[in-house]
Design an enzyme around this catalytic site. Structure first.
Site, mmCIF file in Angstrom:
data_model
loop_
_atom_site.group_PDB
_atom_site.id
_atom_site.type_symbol
_atom_site.label_atom_id
_atom_site.label_comp_id
_atom_site.label_asym_id
_atom_site.label_seq_id
_atom_site.Cartn_x
_atom_site.Cartn_y
_atom_site.Cartn_z
ATOM 1 N N SER A 124 0.837 3.142 -2.911
ATOM 2 C CA SER A 124 1.150 4.092 -3.844
ATOM 3 C C SER A 124 0.234 5.627 -3.370
ATOM 4 O O SER A 124 0.365 6.757 -4.414
ATOM 5 C CB SER A 124 -0.810 4.249 -4.643
ATOM 6 O OG SER A 124 -1.330 3.335 -3.902
ATOM 7 N N ARG A 125 0.284 5.758 -2.308
ATOM 8 C CA ARG A 125 0.171 6.956 -1.511
ATOM 9 C C ARG A 125 0.069 7.223 0.513
ATOM 10 O O ARG A 125 0.339 6.364 0.348
ATOM 11 C CB ARG A 125 -1.490 7.542 -1.937
ATOM 12 C CG ARG A 125 -2.524 6.514 -1.139
ATOM 13 C CD ARG A 125 -3.767 7.375 -2.194
ATOM 14 N NE ARG A 125 -5.179 6.104 -2.327
ATOM 15 C CZ ARG A 125 -5.799 5.673 -1.625
ATOM 16 N NH1 ARG A 125 -6.020 6.643 -0.279
ATOM 17 N NH2 ARG A 125 -6.877 4.001 -1.050
ATOM 18 N N TYR A 137 -11.770 -0.999 12.841
ATOM 19 C CA TYR A 137 -10.449 -0.793 12.666
ATOM 20 C C TYR A 137 -9.899 -1.338 13.594
ATOM 21 O O TYR A 137 -8.150 -1.682 13.703
ATOM 22 C CB TYR A 137 -10.854 0.675 12.222
ATOM 23 C CG TYR A 137 -8.805 1.106 11.594
ATOM 24 C CD1 TYR A 137 -8.774 1.144 10.661
ATOM 25 C CD2 TYR A 137 -8.133 2.325 12.823
ATOM 26 C CE1 TYR A 137 -7.298 1.616 10.641
ATOM 27 C CE2 TYR A 137 -6.838 3.252 12.576
ATOM 28 C CZ TYR A 137 -7.225 2.448 11.288
ATOM 29 O OH TYR A 137 -6.397 3.038 10.919
ATOM 30 N N SER A 188 -3.850 -1.209 -4.526
ATOM 31 C CA SER A 188 -4.832 -1.861 -5.036
ATOM 32 C C SER A 188 -5.175 -1.360 -5.981
ATOM 33 O O SER A 188 -5.537 -2.350 -7.424
ATOM 34 C CB SER A 188 -5.393 -1.716 -3.598
ATOM 35 O OG SER A 188 -7.119 -1.985 -4.259
ATOM 36 N N ALA A 248 -10.201 -2.778 16.020
ATOM 37 C CA ALA A 248 -9.389 -5.068 16.303
ATOM 38 C C ALA A 248 -9.028 -5.135 15.536
ATOM 39 O O ALA A 248 -8.007 -5.764 15.686
ATOM 40 C CB ALA A 248 -11.094 -5.798 15.969
ATOM 41 N N LYS A 282 -6.502 -3.214 14.378
ATOM 42 C CA LYS A 282 -4.971 -3.140 14.842
ATOM 43 C C LYS A 282 -4.291 -3.089 16.122
ATOM 44 O O LYS A 282 -3.117 -3.306 16.129
ATOM 45 C CB LYS A 282 -4.728 -1.072 14.777
ATOM 46 C CG LYS A 282 -5.420 -0.294 13.218
ATOM 47 C CD LYS A 282 -4.270 -0.520 12.498
ATOM 48 C CE LYS A 282 -4.710 -0.049 11.092
ATOM 49 N NZ LYS A 282 -4.131 -0.265 10.324
ATOM 50 N N GLY A 285 0.771 -0.715 0.087
ATOM 51 C CA GLY A 285 0.413 0.347 -0.377
ATOM 52 C C GLY A 285 1.030 1.660 0.059
ATOM 53 O O GLY A 285 0.508 2.117 0.555
ATOM 54 N N SER A 328 -2.108 1.382 14.956
ATOM 55 C CA SER A 328 -2.431 2.645 14.790
ATOM 56 C C SER A 328 -2.851 3.007 16.270
ATOM 57 O O SER A 328 -3.195 2.392 17.350
ATOM 58 C CB SER A 328 -4.218 3.109 14.680
ATOM 59 O OG SER A 328 -4.436 3.480 14.643
ATOM 60 N N ASN A 382 2.087 -1.418 5.337
ATOM 61 C CA ASN A 382 1.115 -0.957 5.987
ATOM 62 C C ASN A 382 -0.629 -0.642 5.490
ATOM 63 O O ASN A 382 -0.867 0.164 5.320
ATOM 64 C CB ASN A 382 2.088 0.153 4.935
ATOM 65 C CG ASN A 382 1.969 1.891 4.752
ATOM 66 O OD1 ASN A 382 1.355 2.195 5.850
ATOM 67 N ND2 ASN A 382 1.076 1.394 3.416
HETATM 68 P P1 NAP Z 1 -4.076 5.795 2.565
HETATM 69 O O1 NAP Z 1 -4.180 7.122 1.716
HETATM 70 O O2 NAP Z 1 -5.698 5.051 2.168
HETATM 71 O O3 NAP Z 1 -3.480 5.209 1.603
HETATM 72 C C1 NAP Z 1 -3.715 3.679 1.917
HETATM 73 C C2 NAP Z 1 -2.933 2.719 0.668
HETATM 74 O O4 NAP Z 1 -2.803 1.028 0.977
HETATM 75 C C3 NAP Z 1 -2.570 3.406 -0.013
HETATM 76 O O5 NAP Z 1 -1.821 2.770 -1.507
HETATM 77 C C4 NAP Z 1 -4.222 1.623 -1.207
HETATM 78 O O6 NAP Z 1 -3.834 1.805 -2.062
HETATM 79 C C5 NAP Z 1 -3.405 0.685 -0.186
HETATM 80 N N1 NAP Z 1 -4.732 -0.234 0.146
HETATM 81 C C6 NAP Z 1 -5.534 0.191 0.283
HETATM 82 N N2 NAP Z 1 -6.089 -1.788 0.589
HETATM 83 C C7 NAP Z 1 -5.618 -1.940 -0.669
HETATM 84 C C8 NAP Z 1 -5.476 -3.321 -0.404
HETATM 85 N N3 NAP Z 1 -6.237 -4.620 -0.742
HETATM 86 N N4 NAP Z 1 -4.279 -4.290 -1.111
HETATM 87 C C9 NAP Z 1 -3.288 -3.001 -1.467
HETATM 88 N N5 NAP Z 1 -2.973 -2.100 -1.225
HETATM 89 C C10 NAP Z 1 -4.539 -1.931 -0.683
HETATM 90 O O7 NAP Z 1 -4.028 5.328 3.898
HETATM 91 P P2 NAP Z 1 -2.288 5.957 4.553
HETATM 92 O O8 NAP Z 1 -3.151 6.749 5.778
HETATM 93 O O9 NAP Z 1 -1.879 6.281 4.520
HETATM 94 O O10 NAP Z 1 -2.456 4.345 5.704
HETATM 95 C C11 NAP Z 1 -1.548 3.603 5.720
HETATM 96 C C12 NAP Z 1 -1.556 2.621 7.124
HETATM 97 O O11 NAP Z 1 -1.445 3.495 7.999
HETATM 98 C C13 NAP Z 1 -3.095 1.911 7.003
HETATM 99 O O12 NAP Z 1 -2.295 0.994 7.657
HETATM 100 C C14 NAP Z 1 -4.008 3.116 8.341
HETATM 101 O O13 NAP Z 1 -4.683 2.170 9.479
HETATM 102 C C15 NAP Z 1 -2.267 3.235 8.957
HETATM 103 N N6 NAP Z 1 -2.778 4.875 10.458
HETATM 104 C C16 NAP Z 1 -2.794 5.390 9.134
HETATM 105 C C17 NAP Z 1 -2.886 6.714 9.886
HETATM 106 C C18 NAP Z 1 -3.908 7.670 9.881
HETATM 107 O O14 NAP Z 1 -3.462 8.703 10.460
HETATM 108 N N7 NAP Z 1 -3.884 8.492 7.838
HETATM 109 C C19 NAP Z 1 -2.987 6.285 12.000
HETATM 110 C C20 NAP Z 1 -3.123 5.094 11.826
HETATM 111 C C21 NAP Z 1 -2.556 4.090 11.224
HETATM 112 P P3 NAP Z 1 -4.180 2.157 -3.729
HETATM 113 O O15 NAP Z 1 -4.212 3.802 -3.049
HETATM 114 O O16 NAP Z 1 -4.609 1.890 -4.799
HETATM 115 O O17 NAP Z 1 -6.088 2.236 -3.317
#
Ligand code: NAP
Length: 248
Positions: A15-16, A156, A38, A158, A160, A13, A143, A91
Site C-alpha cells: 500500500s506504500r 527487527y 494491513s 533477528a 531480518k 505490504g 535488511s 515484503n
Molecule cells: P512501510 O513504508 O512502513 O510499509 C510497510 C508495508 O507493509 C505497508 O504496505 C503496510 O500496510 C504493510 N504491512 C504492515 N504490517 C502488515 C501486516 N501485518 N500484514 C500485511 N501488510 C502489512 O515500510 P517500507 O519502508 O516500505 O518497508 C518494506 C519492507 O522493506 C519491510 O519488510 C522493511 O522491513 C524492509 N526494509 C525497509 C528499509 C527502509 O529503509 N525503509 C530498509 C531495509 C528493509 P499498511 O499500509 O496497511 O499498514
C-alpha cells in the site's frame, strides 16, 4: 523490453513504501499484481486503479501477513482471481524499536510474527502451486540490519536475519524444481518506515553510505525486478544488497 509480461505476482505490504514501488515497476514490466495491505485501504485502492490503468490486472487484498490462515485464504483467492502465481515477494514488515533493556515481550513477538513468520506463512501457502508448475521465484525483503545488527533493533534484526536463513533453506529445498528463492537487503531507503527515525539517526545513516544518499523504493524495486525475471535464472539462495555501498 518488458521483463515480466503476463506473469502473476503476489506482493505483501504494497500500500506504500518499497512494496508500492515494486508493484509500480512490476506493472510497468507487464506483470499482473496481487498485493496486500494491513490497514491502508484508501492508498491500496488508489494503487489498484493506478496499476490497472497500465493495462495489467491488479487487485488489493486486506490480509494480515502474520496470520497463517489469512495467508492460505489469500493464496486461494489470488489463484481463483488470477489463475496462477509465478512470483511471491514477501515484503510486509514493521519496526518496533527499543533498546533491549526497555523492549517488551509483545514488541519482540509482534515484529517476529509480522516480519518473519509471515514469510513462512506465505511461502508455505504458495509452495504447492510453484512445485506443480516447476517454476517460480520467491523474494524476501530482509535488511542490512539482518546482516550487521543494529543497536535498538534486536527484534527487527533477528527477524531480518531469520529471513536470510529461511531464504537459503528454501533455495536448497526447492532448487531441484526450478524454484528460486533470494533475499534483498536494502540499506537506508526513504519511506514512511524511516520517517519515524529522528534526524540525527537519519544523518548518521546517510553519512555512512558511500553513495551519500538514501535509497528510493524504485532502487529496491529494480533489484526485485532482476531477481523475479529470467535474467536471474541461475541465481538462488543469495542476498542482494541494495544499500548504496553501506556494507562495503
Ligand atoms: P512501510 O513504508 O512502513 O510499509 C510497510 C508495508 O507493509 C505497508 O504496505 C503496510 O500496510 C504493510 N504491512 C504492515 N504490517 C502488515 C501486516 N501485518 N500484514 C500485511 N501488510 C502489512 O515500510 P517500507 O519502508 O516500505 O518497508 C518494506 C519492507 O522493506 C519491510 O519488510 C522493511 O522491513 C524492509 N526494509 C525497509 C528499509 C527502509 O529503509 N525503509 C530498509 C531495509 C528493509 P499498511 O499500509 O496497511 O499498514
Amino acid at each position: 523490453m518488458k521483463l515480466l509480461q503476463d506473469k502473476n505476482v503476489i506482493i505483501t505490504g504494497a500500500s506504500r513504501g518499497i512494496g508500492k514501488g515494486i508493484a509500480q515497476v512490476f506493472a510497468q514490466h507487464g506483470a499482473n499484481v496481487a498485493f496486500t495491505y494491513s490497514s491502508s485501504e484508501g492508498p491500496a485502492l488508489t494503487l489498484e486503479k493506478e496499476l490497472s490503468a497500465l493495462g495489467v490486472k491488479a487487485k488489493a487484498y486486506k490480509s494480515n501477513a502474520a496470520s497463517f490462515e489469512e495467508a492460505e485464504q489469500l493464496v486461494k483467492e489470488v489463484l481463483e482471481d488470477f489463475g496462477g502465481v509465478d512470483v511471491l515477494i514477501n515484503n510486509a514488515g514493521i519496526t518496533k524499536d527499543n533498546l533491549l533493556m526497555r523492549m517488551g515481550e509483545e514488541d519482540f513477538d509482534k515484529v517476529i510474527e509480522i516480519n518473519l513468520k509471515s514469510v513462512f506463512n506465505m511461502t508455505k501457502a504458495i509452495q504447492r502451486t510453484l512445485l506443480k508448475q516447476r517454476k517460480g521465484a520467491i523474494i524476501n525483503m530482509s535488511s542490512v540490519v539482518g546482516v550487521k545488527g543494529n543497536a535498538g533493533q534486536t527484534n527487527y534484526a533477528a527477524s531480518k536475519a531469520g529471513m536470510i536463513g529461511f531464504t537459503k533453506s528454501v533455495a536448497l529445498e526447492l532448487g531441484s524444481r526450478n524454484i528460486r528463492c533470494n533475499a534483498i537487503a536494502p540499506g537506508f531507503i526513504e519511506t514512511e518506515m524511516t520517517e519515524k527515525l529522528d534526524e540525527k539517526t537519519v544523518q548518521g545513516w546517510r553519512d555512512a553510505i558511500p553513495l551519500k544518499r538514501g535509497g528510493t523504493p524504485t532502487d529496491v524495486a529494480n533489484a526485485c525486478l532482476f531477481l523475479a525475471s529470467d535474467l536471474s535464472g541461475y541465481i538462488t539462495g543469495q542476498v542482494l544488497h541494495v544499500d548504496g555501498g553501506m556494507l562495503t
